[in-house]
Design a protein around this motif. Structure first.
Motif, short mmCIF file in Angstrom:
data_model
loop_
_atom_site.label_atom_id
_atom_site.label_comp_id
_atom_site.label_asym_id
_atom_site.label_seq_id
_atom_site.Cartn_x
_atom_site.Cartn_y
_atom_site.Cartn_z
N SER A 102 0.84 -1.19 0.00
CA SER A 102 0.00 0.00 0.00
C SER A 102 0.88 1.24 0.00
N SER A 145 -3.57 -0.99 -8.43
CA SER A 145 -4.89 -0.40 -8.31
C SER A 145 -4.82 0.82 -7.40
N GLN A 146 -5.89 1.57 -7.35
CA GLN A 146 -5.89 2.78 -6.52
C GLN A 146 -7.28 3.04 -5.97
N ASP A 147 -7.30 3.68 -4.84
CA ASP A 147 -8.54 4.15 -4.24
C ASP A 147 -8.42 5.66 -4.20
N ASN A 148 -9.02 6.32 -5.17
CA ASN A 148 -8.86 7.77 -5.28
C ASN A 148 -9.46 8.50 -4.08
N GLU A 151 -9.48 7.53 -1.05
CA GLU A 151 -8.59 7.38 0.09
C GLU A 151 -7.16 7.80 -0.24
N THR A 210 -4.93 6.27 -1.93
CA THR A 210 -4.07 5.12 -1.64
C THR A 210 -3.84 4.31 -2.91
N TYR A 229 -2.16 0.69 -4.50
CA TYR A 229 -1.89 -0.68 -4.08
C TYR A 229 -1.09 -1.42 -5.15
#
Length: 129
Positions: A21, A70-73, A75, A77, A79
């Motif tokens: 992460s 991948s990404q969590d825009n 948050e 974050t 990965y």
């Protein structure tokens, strides 16, 4: 100022999995790419994977089919899911926010414009046979 903090590294046996992460804080530019690169002892740095804000991805040949970026825009974050790990994947893994040379985010461009990029401090991944 952008700060990138990696986590999730560790020691696994060959064939195992890890998920890295990267938590990003500070101002992030929509035109920037996010990605991972790695450096093994005695070897040059190499790009691993990249992703743009829309989710398009780019992978280095040695990790294709095994790693997923991948990404969590929401948050902020990033990965890197790493499966079927091999001893040759052993390296320090770094998160990067960078400008790519072309219109899409290319994994090899993490250091294309050093004055306009940000790197984290790295997280160690060790894969034993």
């Amino acid at each position: 100022q952008v700060e990138l903090v990696e986590s999730g590294g560790g020691s696994v046996q060959a064939g195992g999995s890890l998920r890295l992460s990267c938590a990003a804080s500070g101002y992030t530019y929509s035109s920037y790419c996010m990605g991972w690169f790695r450096q093994a002892p005695g070897k040059e740095r190499e790009g691993v994977a990249a992703i743009d804000r829309d989710g398009s991805t780019s992978y280095a040949d040695p990790v294709k089919g095994r790693f997923t970026i991948s990404q969590d825009n929401a948050e902020n974050t990033l990965y890197l899911q790493m499966n079927s790990l091999k001893p040759e994947d052993t390296a320090m893994y770094y998160c990067a926010e960078f400008l790519s040379r072309g219109p899409t985010c290319y994994y090899g461009d993490y250091n294309a414009y050093p004055d306009f990029g940000y790197w984290g401090q790295g997280t160690q991944v060790t894969v034993s046979s």
